[in-house]
Design an enzyme around this catalytic site. Structure first.
Site, mmCIF file in Angstrom:
data_model
loop_
_atom_site.group_PDB
_atom_site.id
_atom_site.type_symbol
_atom_site.label_atom_id
_atom_site.label_comp_id
_atom_site.label_asym_id
_atom_site.label_seq_id
_atom_site.Cartn_x
_atom_site.Cartn_y
_atom_site.Cartn_z
ATOM 1 N N TYR A 22 -26.530 -4.512 -0.726
ATOM 2 C CA TYR A 22 -25.477 -5.405 -0.209
ATOM 3 C C TYR A 22 -24.959 -6.317 -1.325
ATOM 4 O O TYR A 22 -23.776 -6.569 -1.450
ATOM 5 C CB TYR A 22 -26.014 -6.250 0.957
ATOM 6 N N PHE A 24 6.818 -2.827 -4.682
ATOM 7 C CA PHE A 24 6.392 -1.709 -3.842
ATOM 8 C C PHE A 24 6.373 -2.218 -2.396
ATOM 9 O O PHE A 24 6.274 -3.418 -2.164
ATOM 10 C CB PHE A 24 5.001 -1.249 -4.297
ATOM 11 N N ASP A 25 6.432 -1.321 -1.413
ATOM 12 C CA ASP A 25 6.618 -1.777 -0.025
ATOM 13 C C ASP A 25 5.514 -2.713 0.493
ATOM 14 O O ASP A 25 5.805 -3.754 1.081
ATOM 15 C CB ASP A 25 6.902 -0.617 0.945
ATOM 16 N N ASP A 65 1.291 -5.449 -11.124
ATOM 17 C CA ASP A 65 0.960 -4.517 -10.046
ATOM 18 C C ASP A 65 0.655 -3.198 -10.750
ATOM 19 O O ASP A 65 1.555 -2.490 -11.182
ATOM 20 C CB ASP A 65 2.136 -4.410 -9.076
ATOM 21 N N ALA A 94 -0.954 -0.172 -10.321
ATOM 22 C CA ALA A 94 -1.387 1.110 -9.743
ATOM 23 C C ALA A 94 -1.355 2.255 -10.755
ATOM 24 O O ALA A 94 -2.271 3.061 -10.811
ATOM 25 C CB ALA A 94 -0.527 1.453 -8.535
ATOM 26 N N LYS A 116 -4.598 5.597 -7.212
ATOM 27 C CA LYS A 116 -3.656 6.357 -8.045
ATOM 28 C C LYS A 116 -4.336 6.731 -9.365
ATOM 29 O O LYS A 116 -5.093 7.671 -9.405
ATOM 30 C CB LYS A 116 -2.380 5.541 -8.286
ATOM 31 N N HIS A 132 8.662 2.140 8.255
ATOM 32 C CA HIS A 132 8.758 3.570 7.968
ATOM 33 C C HIS A 132 7.463 4.319 8.275
ATOM 34 O O HIS A 132 7.478 5.524 8.473
ATOM 35 C CB HIS A 132 9.182 3.810 6.520
HETATM 36 C C1 LIG Z 1 0.027 2.118 -3.765
HETATM 37 C C2 LIG Z 1 0.605 0.901 -4.324
HETATM 38 C C3 LIG Z 1 0.257 -0.361 -3.841
HETATM 39 C C4 LIG Z 1 -0.646 -0.556 -2.631
HETATM 40 O O1 LIG Z 1 -1.866 0.032 -2.795
HETATM 41 P P1 LIG Z 1 -2.703 0.668 -1.562
HETATM 42 O O2 LIG Z 1 -3.932 1.161 -2.248
HETATM 43 O O3 LIG Z 1 -1.875 1.754 -0.986
HETATM 44 O O4 LIG Z 1 -2.973 -0.418 -0.595
HETATM 45 C C5 LIG Z 1 0.807 -1.451 -4.455
HETATM 46 N N1 LIG Z 1 1.668 -1.325 -5.471
HETATM 47 C C6 LIG Z 1 2.043 -0.142 -5.958
HETATM 48 C C7 LIG Z 1 3.007 -0.062 -7.100
HETATM 49 C C8 LIG Z 1 1.541 1.021 -5.402
HETATM 50 O O5 LIG Z 1 1.937 2.203 -5.855
#
Ligand SMILES: *Cc1c(COP(=O)(O)O)cnc(C)c1O
Length: 459
Positions: free
Chosen positions: A72, A124-125, A215, A217, A258, A450
């Protein structure tokens, strides 16, 4: 067409996929209310809905699953992950979370005050949604080159630096909660962001005393683009480039689903601000779980620590990039318009060019997604007005800068013949494009619509 680069791996385990007919797919679409997210995974032949969490882990990562430490608190896998994060990004504090949006949910309310704006090269969304949920207003500020899909540019993901400074002056420095650099720029087509641009943005952030968050990813794919396209870094290693990129920011939020080649996971990184890290730990415990697992199993932490290194391997990145180039060149030769160049994680097909007769409020990008599924069982998603949704203040449909159907390519999953099926399907759709009609929304939830909305074809 470009030559397909042989894979730097061989296949040790296979996953059979079901084949179905056009007639069956018509029925599945109707049942799914024409929403790609409502389709069953097993009814899809080639799943390009996202490259997020759909990657194939390596034998080494699967071994990591077995040796993951499920303690844990203070598990071995946690320390391995923190070591990897500190080594690759050069940040003092690394906090695991269960995915990217969890990182946003934890960090954004700490760094933003209600009523502030947040400015990004492009949100990103989920990132956009978490700015809104923190009481802020997200503003996109991408460079002009991004807005013309047909014209090639090296760094279409860049921030428009002049506009950024104008926006800061317009809203007042104290009303800007943070600046977010999305690398690669997903919503603009997985497009590269240059170090030069990050430097300029960082200089502005510093000048006005605003936090700069990455951000992150697709940090590794972005680093590979920099190596190929930014002369200063042509002889640098991928890791050196990553260190350089992150050195200009204060923090990062990252979806590890990713470029870290795992199925679940995320990270928050904080360069040196111990006070901020303390607050992050507190929020993390409330929402994600104790600091040393952050919403993940020990085995997830272990395979993530391994995946971070596999994702920055130059041979792997070279193959990954070549796969995108193969798909992009095949489409361009067939006269299918795309965001040029190919993105780091996929090819964004320009649905405005495919369906000039379908207006943004009838969702050309989404329409192309439906056609691709009908044609060949290929599942994709809209990056356009359908994804963007309605203005939270007026409730009116926002017109997106782009209308794309995104062919997101999972890592180490599909082969050359799958790429050929995609090219053939789009070539076929292009031939009957003028007869295709758009869609209307029958029902939608108030946020991130969406994922859930119901639609019907316009007669
Ligand atoms: C996928 C993504 C996110 C969100 O990540 P999740 O793992 O899907 O919650 C944020 N910003 C970008 C640019 C992404 O591609």
């Amino acid at each position: 067409m470009k030559k397909y680069m042989p894979e730097p791996f061989r296949i040790k385990m296979v996953e059979p996929i079901k084949m179905n007919t056009k007639e069956e797919r018509e029925v599945f679409l109707k049942e799914a209310k024409y929403n790609m997210f409502n389709l069953k995974g097993e009814d899809v032949y080639i799943d390009l809905l996202t490259d997020s969490g759909t990657n194939a882990m390596s034998d080494r990562q699967w071994s990591g699953v077995m040796i993951g430490d499920e303690a844990y608190a203070g598990g071995k896998s946690y320390f391995k992950l923190v070591d990897a994060g500190q080594d690759i990004f050069g940040y003092e504090f690394i906090q695991p979370v269960h995915q990217g949006r969890a990182g946003e949910k934890v960090l954004f309310p700490i760094v933003m005050k209600k009523g502030q704006v947040a400015i990004s090269n492009m949100f990103f969304d989920t990132t956009r949604a978490h700015v809104t949920l923190s009481g802020g207003k997200p503003l996109d500020c991408v460079c002009d080159e991004a807005k013309n899909p047909a014209v090639y540019a090296d760094f279409k993901g860049n921030m428009n630096v002049e506009k950024l400074e104008k926006l800061i002056l317009e809203f007042g420095r104290e009303n800007v909660g943070m600046i977010v650099m999305t690398i690669t720029n997903n919503s603009a087509g997985g497009q590269a962001v240059s170090i030069q641009n990050i430097r300029e943005v960082a200089a502005i952030a510093k000048k006005y005393g605003i936090l700069l968050n990455i951000d992150a990813a697709r940090f590794a794919e972005n680093a590979y683009f920099i190596k190929l396209r930014e002369a200063e870094f042509k002889d640098s290693s991928i890791k050196e480039i990553i260190r350089e990129m992150f050195s200009y920011a204060d923090s990062f939020t990252m979806s590890a689903k990713k470029d870290a080649i795992v199925n679940m996971g995320g990270l928050i990184g904080i360069k040196e601000d111990a006070e901020l890290y303390q607050k992050v730990k507190g929020t993390c415990i409330s929402f994600e779980g104790f600091i040393t697992y952050g919403g993940l199993s020990g085995r997830d932490l272990e395979s993530l620590a391994i995946g971070l290194y596999e994702g920055i391997d130059e041979n792997y990145l070279k193959y990954r990039h070549a796969q995108m180039e193969y798909l992009a060149s095949g489409l361009m030769e067939a006269g299918v318009a795309i965001q040029n160049p190919a993105g780091g994680h996929g090819v964004y097909v320009d649905a405005n060019a495919m369906f000039p007769h379908i207006p943004y409020y009838e969702f050309p990008g989404h329409t192309l997604c439906v056609e691709l599924y009908k044609e060949a069982g290929i599942r994709t998603c809209d990056i356009g007005s359908f994804m963007l949704g309605n203005d939270p203040e007026t409730g009116e449909q926002i017109q997106s800068e782009f209308e794309f159907a995104r062919l997101a390519i999972p890592r180490r999953v599909y082969t050359q013949s799958h790429m050929d099926v995609i090219i053939e399907a789009l070539t076929e759709i292009k031939q009957r494009a003028s007869e295709v009609k758009g869609y209307r929304i029958l029902w939608e939830p108030p946020i991130l619509r969406h994922f859930q909305a119901h639609l019907e074809p316009i007669k």
